[in-house]
Design an enzyme around this catalytic site. Sequence first.
Site, mmCIF file in Angstrom:
data_model
loop_
_atom_site.group_PDB
_atom_site.id
_atom_site.type_symbol
_atom_site.label_atom_id
_atom_site.label_comp_id
_atom_site.label_asym_id
_atom_site.label_seq_id
_atom_site.Cartn_x
_atom_site.Cartn_y
_atom_site.Cartn_z
ATOM 1 N N GLY A 1 0.834 -1.190 0.000
ATOM 2 C CA GLY A 1 0.000 0.000 0.000
ATOM 3 C C GLY A 1 0.867 1.237 0.000
ATOM 4 O O GLY A 1 2.078 1.175 -0.228
ATOM 5 N N VAL B 1 3.768 -5.573 3.046
ATOM 6 C CA VAL B 1 3.691 -6.561 4.116
ATOM 7 C C VAL B 1 4.203 -7.889 3.577
ATOM 8 O O VAL B 1 3.755 -8.359 2.526
ATOM 9 C CB VAL B 1 2.255 -6.725 4.637
ATOM 10 C CG1 VAL B 1 2.239 -7.674 5.834
ATOM 11 C CG2 VAL B 1 1.667 -5.381 5.010
ATOM 12 N N LYS C 1 6.033 -5.710 8.238
ATOM 13 C CA LYS C 1 5.641 -4.503 7.512
ATOM 14 C C LYS C 1 6.890 -3.652 7.273
ATOM 15 O O LYS C 1 7.523 -3.189 8.212
ATOM 16 C CB LYS C 1 4.597 -3.724 8.303
ATOM 17 C CG LYS C 1 3.318 -4.513 8.503
ATOM 18 C CD LYS C 1 2.353 -3.806 9.427
ATOM 19 C CE LYS C 1 1.056 -4.593 9.565
ATOM 20 N NZ LYS C 1 1.255 -5.931 10.154
ATOM 21 N N ASP D 1 -7.018 4.450 12.246
ATOM 22 C CA ASP D 1 -7.379 3.864 10.956
ATOM 23 C C ASP D 1 -8.114 2.546 11.176
ATOM 24 O O ASP D 1 -7.777 1.516 10.600
ATOM 25 C CB ASP D 1 -6.134 3.657 10.092
ATOM 26 C CG ASP D 1 -6.494 3.394 8.625
ATOM 27 O OD1 ASP D 1 -7.615 3.751 8.220
ATOM 28 O OD2 ASP D 1 -5.661 2.828 7.908
#
Length: 558
Positions: free
Chosen positions: A24, A29, A43, A137
């Site tokens: 992303g 990941v 990550k 988030d």
Amino acid sequence: MRPRRESDPAEVGPYRVLAELGRGGMGRVLLGAGPDGRLVAVKQVHERFAADAAFRARFRREVAASRRVSGAYTAAVMDADVEAVTPWLASVFVVGPSLADAVESGGPLPSDAVHGLAVGLATALVEIHRAGLIHRDLKPGNVLLAEDGVRVIDFGIARAVEEDAELTHTGGVIGSPAFMSPEQAEGRALTPASDVFSLASLLALALSGRSPFEGASALRTLYNVVHSEPDLGGVAPVTRPFLEACLVKDPAARPTPARLLELLGPVAPAARRWPAAVHTMITAQQAEVDRMLADPGRTLVLRAGTPVPVAAAVQPDVVQPDPTALRTVLDGAVTGSVTGSGAAVDAVDATSAPAPPRRRPRRTAALVAAAVVALAGVGGGGYLLLRDPDGGGAGTGPAVADKYLKAPICSEAAPQLPLPTEQRRTEDDRYFEQTTNAETRCAWYGSYLAADGVRYQDDTAAATVTWKIRRSSGSDNGTRVQRKDFSDFAEGKRNAPGIGVGDDAFWDAPGRGESCTLAVRDGNVWLWVGLGGPEHPEDRCEAQAAEVARAALAAMPH
């Protein structure tokens, strides 16, 4: 899940890299294995953040705080190295679909499952807030439905990214619009009450199949979050007061996670936490991990980093049914269409577990029959409908899977594009991610050599590439929607036949500093290429744009 490539790191810290789980705007990941054999989700931070000393300082603080979170409903952070060339953190690897995938594939969850989901989320927030963190988030993609209950992930990186000035400068929006709190949407200071607002939006999605603030665009969704009352039409009347209390605009008026636990009460014991369709997805994901670990055709990597190739096993030509291509209708009633949600933009938009494998199904009756036979028992008294992505009724047409699910990252796509060396310096790198949409915009600026031999930077000499993906959600098929939108936009424009790529293409009016602009649709992706400046003169621009478009589609993650 994508097996590790030669270009991927063999190791990250003490963890041997086995596969890529997702990527992303924040980074990517990886599935890793520790020295003791345990699997972890690693990550890795994007390189543009790694070069920022201020970001590293924030990331260091957030990692230290996240290590204090170890509740039963979170994927605990196990290890991290914020001083590495590419900073990373490793968390517990969890097998299970995200809430986003579960609702998109199987429709809304039954009320007893949502009760357990609510208790698990509230418990996770109690632990996260106790550690001094605000998640920021809490979206469907960051909530995993594991075999034994819910897991909240990515609580250790949100604030470090949100405070990053460069990301804000380049137009990034941190968080998921459909699941933000009003104060977050307006850029105000956040308190733990912001996560409570997001939690209620998640529960509304789980119960009704759609976000209570979903709009036709991200901007409209943000407006709804700030100014509109939640649309809880798909939620049972008895449940609405609970959600409405959490969705008030005033943060001080919302209940705390501890108070939510009091209101929710205990969860009834159950052998299975989720509907049968969700457990089918869990089984499919575990099987994918098992196949990846056991497949003798993979390249094994020793700790010293020496690749040991093994002859690839011959794979039988069998089409496996894709559980995500079926929409489970539970409790004997047809539920409403599922509207995808929220956006990380992304922060890491990948979950800690791999998504179920999405294969492009062969357009034959045999696939439909195989899928129905394989999943006929799912739902426990409910029934299945084939999602017909091309717009017909259930089962009336061939199911067309999305061709693309991920947008690329500029730094990884750039070397694959036939652009002059001078244009490889990224000036703009915007990434946007939602359940139903993903978009990456990369822009490079050319240079020219003046008569006096001095090289100057020309800000009007642009080379831009934009990938816009539309993914299927509920009864809306990404390819069908993208085809219609592209056709509408192309009306009156000059067609671009013979460029050798994509399903449709047209030439648009060039923008500032551009000699030509090409639009291409390939399945559910809409690609824009704009070229200009001395490196792309008008007489060669269209041929060069077609070449860049072909390379840009080849650079798409699969």
